[in-house]
Write a protein that holds these residues in place. Structure first.
Motif, PDB file in Angstrom:
ATOM      1  N   ILE A 458      63.437  54.378  25.196  1.00  0.00           N
ATOM      2  CA  ILE A 458      63.379  54.874  26.567  1.00  0.00           C
ATOM      3  C   ILE A 458      61.933  55.118  26.991  1.00  0.00           C
ATOM      4  CG2 ILE A 458      64.000  56.799  28.082  1.00  0.00           C
ATOM      5  CD1 ILE A 458      66.632  57.004  26.527  1.00  0.00           C
ATOM      6  N   LEU A 459      61.154  55.778  26.146  1.00  0.00           N
ATOM      7  CA  LEU A 459      59.761  56.087  26.485  1.00  0.00           C
ATOM      8  C   LEU A 459      58.859  55.715  25.329  1.00  0.00           C
ATOM      9  CD1 LEU A 459      57.507  57.368  28.189  1.00  0.00           C
ATOM     10  CD2 LEU A 459      58.190  59.594  27.309  1.00  0.00           C
ATOM     11  N   GLN A 460      57.842  54.917  25.630  1.00  0.00           N
ATOM     12  CA  GLN A 460      56.847  54.509  24.635  1.00  0.00           C
ATOM     13  C   GLN A 460      55.469  54.874  25.140  1.00  0.00           C
ATOM     14  OE1 GLN A 460      57.082  52.371  21.427  1.00  0.00           O
ATOM     15  NE2 GLN A 460      55.237  53.657  21.430  1.00  0.00           N
ATOM     16  N   MET A 461      54.758  55.710  24.356  1.00  0.00           N
ATOM     17  CA  MET A 461      53.366  56.017  24.672  1.00  0.00           C
ATOM     18  C   MET A 461      52.458  55.314  23.675  1.00  0.00           C
ATOM     19  SD  MET A 461      53.512  60.096  25.701  1.00  0.00           S
ATOM     20  CE  MET A 461      51.716  60.154  25.937  1.00  0.00           C
ATOM     21  N   ILE A 462      51.434  54.626  24.205  1.00  0.00           N
ATOM     22  CA  ILE A 462      50.449  53.950  23.357  1.00  0.00           C
ATOM     23  C   ILE A 462      49.073  54.116  23.989  1.00  0.00           C
ATOM     24  CG2 ILE A 462      52.080  52.228  22.472  1.00  0.00           C
ATOM     25  CD1 ILE A 462      50.860  50.229  24.481  1.00  0.00           C
ATOM     26  N   GLU A 463      48.065  53.832  23.206  1.00  0.00           N
ATOM     27  CA  GLU A 463      46.716  53.777  23.759  1.00  0.00           C
ATOM     28  C   GLU A 463      46.628  52.638  24.773  1.00  0.00           C
ATOM     29  OE1 GLU A 463      44.186  55.793  23.237  1.00  0.00           O
ATOM     30  OE2 GLU A 463      45.089  56.989  21.638  1.00  0.00           O
ATOM     31  N   LEU A 464      45.767  52.797  25.761  1.00  0.00           N
ATOM     32  CA  LEU A 464      45.536  51.739  26.734  1.00  0.00           C
ATOM     33  C   LEU A 464      45.028  50.496  26.006  1.00  0.00           C
ATOM     34  CD1 LEU A 464      45.431  50.909  29.734  1.00  0.00           C
ATOM     35  CD2 LEU A 464      43.060  51.738  29.761  1.00  0.00           C
ATOM     36  N   ASP A 465      45.769  49.404  26.117  1.00  0.00           N
ATOM     37  CA  ASP A 465      45.360  48.178  25.421  1.00  0.00           C
ATOM     38  C   ASP A 465      44.714  47.163  26.363  1.00  0.00           C
ATOM     39  OD1 ASP A 465      47.657  47.529  26.771  1.00  0.00           O
ATOM     40  OD2 ASP A 465      48.795  46.882  25.003  1.00  0.00           O
ATOM     41  N   ASP A 466      44.320  47.609  27.525  1.00  0.00           N
ATOM     42  CA  ASP A 466      43.549  46.775  28.450  1.00  0.00           C
ATOM     43  C   ASP A 466      42.099  46.740  27.958  1.00  0.00           C
ATOM     44  OD1 ASP A 466      42.039  45.739  30.517  1.00  0.00           O
ATOM     45  OD2 ASP A 466      42.932  46.980  32.076  1.00  0.00           O
ATOM     46  N   PRO A 467      41.601  45.563  27.544  1.00  0.00           N
ATOM     47  CA  PRO A 467      40.232  45.519  27.034  1.00  0.00           C
ATOM     48  C   PRO A 467      39.191  45.673  28.123  1.00  0.00           C
ATOM     49  CG  PRO A 467      41.120  43.312  27.161  1.00  0.00           C
ATOM     50  CD  PRO A 467      42.253  44.246  27.498  1.00  0.00           C
ATOM     51  N   GLY A 468      39.618  45.521  29.384  1.00  0.00           N
ATOM     52  CA  GLY A 468      38.677  45.651  30.483  1.00  0.00           C
ATOM     53  C   GLY A 468      37.855  44.401  30.685  1.00  0.00           C
ATOM     54  N   PRO A 469      37.252  44.266  31.870  1.00  0.00           N
ATOM     55  CA  PRO A 469      36.410  43.104  32.142  1.00  0.00           C
ATOM     56  C   PRO A 469      35.071  43.210  31.420  1.00  0.00           C
ATOM     57  CG  PRO A 469      36.330  44.627  33.968  1.00  0.00           C
ATOM     58  CD  PRO A 469      37.327  45.190  32.996  1.00  0.00           C
ATOM     59  N   GLU A 484      43.129  45.567  17.766  1.00  0.00           N
ATOM     60  CA  GLU A 484      43.905  46.689  17.260  1.00  0.00           C
ATOM     61  C   GLU A 484      43.038  47.581  16.372  1.00  0.00           C
ATOM     62  OE1 GLU A 484      46.872  47.203  18.252  1.00  0.00           O
ATOM     63  OE2 GLU A 484      48.159  48.063  16.722  1.00  0.00           O
ATOM     64  N   PRO A 485      43.008  48.878  16.621  1.00  0.00           N
ATOM     65  CA  PRO A 485      42.230  49.765  15.741  1.00  0.00           C
ATOM     66  C   PRO A 485      42.832  49.803  14.344  1.00  0.00           C
ATOM     67  CG  PRO A 485      43.482  51.037  17.358  1.00  0.00           C
ATOM     68  CD  PRO A 485      43.647  49.606  17.732  1.00  0.00           C
ATOM     69  N   THR A 486      41.978  49.982  13.378  1.00  0.00           N
ATOM     70  CA  THR A 486      42.424  50.050  11.986  1.00  0.00           C
ATOM     71  C   THR A 486      42.207  51.456  11.447  1.00  0.00           C
ATOM     72  OG1 THR A 486      40.261  49.309  11.209  1.00  0.00           O
ATOM     73  CG2 THR A 486      41.928  47.612  11.591  1.00  0.00           C
ATOM     74  N   GLY A 487      42.908  51.762  10.359  1.00  0.00           N
ATOM     75  CA  GLY A 487      42.766  53.075   9.741  1.00  0.00           C
ATOM     76  C   GLY A 487      43.528  54.142  10.494  1.00  0.00           C
ATOM     77  N   ASP A 488      43.617  55.309   9.873  1.00  0.00           N
ATOM     78  CA  ASP A 488      44.327  56.420  10.495  1.00  0.00           C
ATOM     79  C   ASP A 488      43.446  57.109  11.533  1.00  0.00           C
ATOM     80  OD1 ASP A 488      46.538  56.004   8.879  1.00  0.00           O
ATOM     81  OD2 ASP A 488      45.731  57.253   7.263  1.00  0.00           O
ATOM     82  N   PRO A 489      44.047  57.670  12.561  1.00  0.00           N
ATOM     83  CA  PRO A 489      43.245  58.399  13.553  1.00  0.00           C
ATOM     84  C   PRO A 489      42.631  59.652  12.936  1.00  0.00           C
ATOM     85  CG  PRO A 489      45.589  58.725  13.953  1.00  0.00           C
ATOM     86  CD  PRO A 489      45.486  57.670  12.900  1.00  0.00           C
ATOM     87  N   THR A 490      41.481  60.038  13.452  1.00  0.00           N
ATOM     88  CA  THR A 490      40.784  61.228  12.974  1.00  0.00           C
ATOM     89  C   THR A 490      41.237  62.439  13.777  1.00  0.00           C
ATOM     90  OG1 THR A 490      38.848  59.913  12.377  1.00  0.00           O
ATOM     91  CG2 THR A 490      38.525  62.291  12.617  1.00  0.00           C
ATOM     92  N   LYS A 491      41.591  63.497  13.090  1.00  0.00           N
ATOM     93  CA  LYS A 491      42.049  64.702  13.755  1.00  0.00           C
ATOM     94  C   LYS A 491      40.973  65.277  14.661  1.00  0.00           C
ATOM     95  CE  LYS A 491      44.364  68.476  14.669  1.00  0.00           C
ATOM     96  NZ  LYS A 491      45.481  68.443  15.645  1.00  0.00           N
ATOM     97  N   ASP A 492      41.366  65.553  15.923  1.00  0.00           N
ATOM     98  CA  ASP A 492      40.476  66.188  16.886  1.00  0.00           C
ATOM     99  C   ASP A 492      40.735  67.690  16.844  1.00  0.00           C
ATOM    100  OD1 ASP A 492      39.062  67.158  19.033  1.00  0.00           O
ATOM    101  OD2 ASP A 492      39.933  65.789  20.510  1.00  0.00           O
ATOM    102  N   ALA A 493      39.786  68.429  16.279  1.00  0.00           N
ATOM    103  CA  ALA A 493      39.981  69.867  16.086  1.00  0.00           C
ATOM    104  C   ALA A 493      40.064  70.626  17.398  1.00  0.00           C
ATOM    105  CB  ALA A 493      38.840  70.426  15.239  1.00  0.00           C
ATOM    106  N   THR A 494      39.602  70.017  18.495  1.00  0.00           N
ATOM    107  CA  THR A 494      39.617  70.706  19.792  1.00  0.00           C
ATOM    108  C   THR A 494      40.921  70.496  20.547  1.00  0.00           C
ATOM    109  OG1 THR A 494      38.652  68.844  21.004  1.00  0.00           O
ATOM    110  CG2 THR A 494      37.124  70.375  19.938  1.00  0.00           C
ATOM    111  N   MET A 522      50.127  57.543  20.532  1.00  0.00           N
ATOM    112  CA  MET A 522      48.716  57.744  20.867  1.00  0.00           C
ATOM    113  C   MET A 522      47.899  58.084  19.626  1.00  0.00           C
ATOM    114  SD  MET A 522      48.150  57.371  24.155  1.00  0.00           S
ATOM    115  CE  MET A 522      46.622  58.299  24.370  1.00  0.00           C
ATOM    116  N   ARG A 523      46.640  57.690  19.638  1.00  0.00           N
ATOM    117  CA  ARG A 523      45.715  58.050  18.554  1.00  0.00           C
ATOM    118  C   ARG A 523      44.823  59.215  18.988  1.00  0.00           C
ATOM    119  NH1 ARG A 523      44.821  54.151  14.580  1.00  0.00           N
ATOM    120  NH2 ARG A 523      42.632  54.801  14.379  1.00  0.00           N
ATOM    121  N   LYS A 524      44.543  59.286  20.276  1.00  0.00           N
ATOM    122  CA  LYS A 524      43.675  60.337  20.812  1.00  0.00           C
ATOM    123  C   LYS A 524      44.518  61.415  21.463  1.00  0.00           C
ATOM    124  CE  LYS A 524      40.117  56.860  21.625  1.00  0.00           C
ATOM    125  NZ  LYS A 524      39.322  56.120  22.645  1.00  0.00           N
TER     126      LYS A 524
END
Length: 639
Positions: A458-469, A484-494, A522-524
């Motif tokens: 029903i709902l899928q959230m992902i990082e924006l995969d538009d590479p942009g111009p 595609e990003p590789t590795g695990d996302p880094t925890k944002d302490a904030t 999402m990764r961020k």
């Protein structure tokens, strides 16, 4: 009624004579002393290397232009060629340019060379020399700016055109251009074949309504276009365009061989592939400030790209009532919402290739619902549709049904989406695809609304995969590559994955039975915030690792954008927050990782029949008790 004015009834054209309002001068009178070409009897011949200037509108039986020959109008005027009432022969002089020129060849029949006053339209950095069959301003039809030889049949007055036919096989020729005027096109037939140039300006469109004083009604039209950015209907700069009981179809053309895809709007002739689309013509466009376009009981289809588009403006209002629209090809959208546009779809059917609506934000508002009498009457007032009480009473109440070959709705900008009434969304993939955006989604199922994603999401959230111009020689070109990003996302302490932020992806479901999954990939830092009111939901709700099927996506694999697989896992910067309000029940069908769970006193969390659901909070087994809130690393397991 017929206007009795300085123009009065302008024409009742014939299929042989065309629609010339002023006597065509003889061919021998046209050349000036400076021309080096030959005109004999009712023929014009332009030799190689010669330039022939047509001083006034001219009718001949034959026009011959040798390779290297040029035929032009005097400075400050435009020149159009019609043969037996069909505009033809005109092509752009170069890719990315604005000027057109009649091509070399021999043209025979009822040949009319129309010299008209300039209609120069500036859009951003470019000025486009418009030519149009009919030009209308506040005083009515302007003969000096119209190519009336391209208007056949019917009746043309200062107030309306009825049963007229306009056909073009040249490039960048418009059918009807209405500037700051009240006008009605009643049962026109417009056919345009050949490329346009800019659908942000309307250069090459069938119908353009422009200016804040324009109230243009298109009733019973049959409009067919085939060509690059050869748009059917455009509303611009405050115009109010109302399309009723009409059929509009736009088909792709062939891009110039040296065209380079760009997001620079004065030069853009194809859809940015980063939307997950292809194609080079959209059926309609709504642009400028405070423009309005309404489609009532009409059929509107583009081959790909988009059917009802909104672009680059503010205060725009796009409305479809009891209409059928979408795409005949594999990819495309039904509607587009950008800026602060308001898009309303009531009682309509959408058959779309990719998305019902692309929501590009940053303050777009979109509503899909039923065409109730109350709703339509309110829009009649708000949008100044001019529908009588009898017309309002005759409009049947219908629900909206979406059939999409890919996703339901895609967010790549902030937006608000409401689905209510009996709206049904059928999609091959996720109903809602959120590419890392702040959203306010509201689904009210109390009147029968249903969500039917065939892939079960029903709902899928992902990082924006538009590479942009990518900037190339000062222009923004569509040559980016998504990796595609590789590795695990880094925890944002904030970032707090257990809290609700105004920037999160939020959705509320009321009085509806849902069957499907919800994933935050999402990764961020952005949470998925779900609220259920008097709702049953059966599925997985979880933070996840989302991966595209391929690791690299460019223009050749645009169709891979947005398509991911999910692995449910504990949240990092992608909290999953669930609030089960009164009367709600969640049947957990698989391991789900949350960061916050709130239960009303009568809410329930359960497993499918014959199974049991267990909860751990930060690794500690915890009973699921109605009326409580759980925060932390929550894992719900079915076994």
């Amino acid at each position: 009624m017929t206007l009795i004015t300085r123009r009065s009834v302008l024409i009742a054209g014939t299929a042989t004579a065309g629609a010339v309002l002023v006597p065509a001068v003889s061919a021998t009178a046209a050349p000036t002393a400076a021309t080096a070409t030959k005109a004999s009897g009712k023929r014009i011949s332009v030799g190689s290397g010669e330039t022939y200037t047509v001083a006034a509108t001219t009718r001949v039986s034959e026009l011959s232009i040798a390779d290297g020959g040029t035929i032009v109008a005097p400075d400050g005027s435009s020149l159009s060629l019609t043969v037996d009432g069909v505009e033809t022969g005109q092509l752009l002089t170069g890719t990315g340019g604005t000027a057109t020129l009649i091509q070399a060849g021999t043209y025979r029949g009822d040949v009319v060379l129309t010299v008209a006053g300039a209609n120069e339209v500036t859009y951003q950095t470019l000025t486009f020399p418009f030519r149009q069959a009919v030009y209308v301003d506040g005083d009515g039809v302007v003969k000096d700016k119209s190519v009336l030889a391209a208007v056949l049949g019917g009746k043309l007055t200062d107030a309306y055109a009825r049963n007229v036919s306009i056909t073009s096989t040249g490039e960048c020729f418009d059918g009807v251009y209405v500037q700051d005027a009240t006008y009605t096109l009643d049962r026109p037939t417009i056919s345009l074949t050949g490329n346009g140039r800019c659908d942000f300006a309307g250069y090459g469109a069938a119908v353009v309504g422009d200016g804040s004083s324009t109230a243009l009604v298109v009733d019973g039209a049959r409009i067919d276009t085939k060509g690059v950015v050869r748009t059917a209907v455009i509303a611009n700069d405050g115009a109010n365009v109302i399309v009723k009981d009409s059929v509009l179809r736009a088909r792709n053309g062939v891009l110039p061989a040296d065209y380079q895809a760009t997001v620079e709007t004065p030069y853009m002739e194809s859809v940015p592939w980063m939307l997950g689309l292809d194609g080079n013509v959209r059926a309609t466009n709504l642009i400028g400030a405070n423009s309005k376009a309404t489609y009532l009981n009409s059929t509107v289809f583009s081959e790909t790209w988009g059917a009802l588009s909104v672009e680059g403006g503010s205060g725009l209002k796009l409305t479809a009532i009891n209409s059928h629209f979408g795409n005949t090809g594999e990819y495309g959208y039904g509607t587009y919402a950008i800026g602060d546009a308001t898009v309303r779809v009531l009682g309509s059917r959408l058959d779309v290739g990719s998305y019902a609506t692309i929501i590009a934000g940053p303050a777009a508002v979109v509503h899909y619902g039923d065409s109730t009498g109350e709703a339509v009457a309110a829009l009649n007032t708000e949008l100044e549709l001019g529908l009588s009480k009898a017309e309002l009473a005759s409009i049947p109440v219908r629900r909206t049904v979406v059939n999409s070959g890919h996703f339901g709705y895609m967010f790549f900008g902030t937006g608000q989406l409401t689905l209510d009434g009996g709206t049904v969304i059928n999609s091959d993939r996720a109903t809602f695809l959120n590419k890392g955006q702040q959203t306010t989604i509201s689904v009210d199922g109390s009147q029968g609304a249903r969500l039917n994603p065939r892939d079960g999401i029903i709902l899928q959230m992902i990082e924006l995969d538009d590479p942009g111009p990518v900037p190339v020689d000062g222009k923004m070109m569509n040559i980016g590559v998504y990796t595609e990003p590789t590795g695990d996302p880094t925890k944002d302490a904030t970032f707090d994955p257990t809290a609700v932020h105004t920037t999160d992806g939020a959705a509320t479901f009321n009085s509806i039975a849902l069957k499907g999954d919800f994933y935050n990939g999402m990764r961020k830092g952005k949470n998925m915030v779900l609220t259920f009111e008097d709702t049953s939901v059966e599925g997985v709700i979880s933070a996840s690792q989302a991966k595209h099927r391929v690791s690299s996506i460019d223009a050749s694999t645009f169709y891979e954008l947005g398509i991911v697989t999910n692995t449910a896992q504990a949240a990092v910067n992608n909290g999953a927050i669930v609030q089960l309000n009164s009367g709600s029940a969640w049947t957990v069908t698989g391991t789900s990782y949350l960061t916050r769970l709130t239960l009303a006193a009568d809410a329930t969390v359960r497993a499918p029949r014959g199974k049991k659901v267990t909860l751990t909070v930060d690794g500690t087994a915890t009973a699921i008790t109605p009326g409580l809130t759980y925060t932390g690393a929550l894992t719900l397991t079915v076994g």
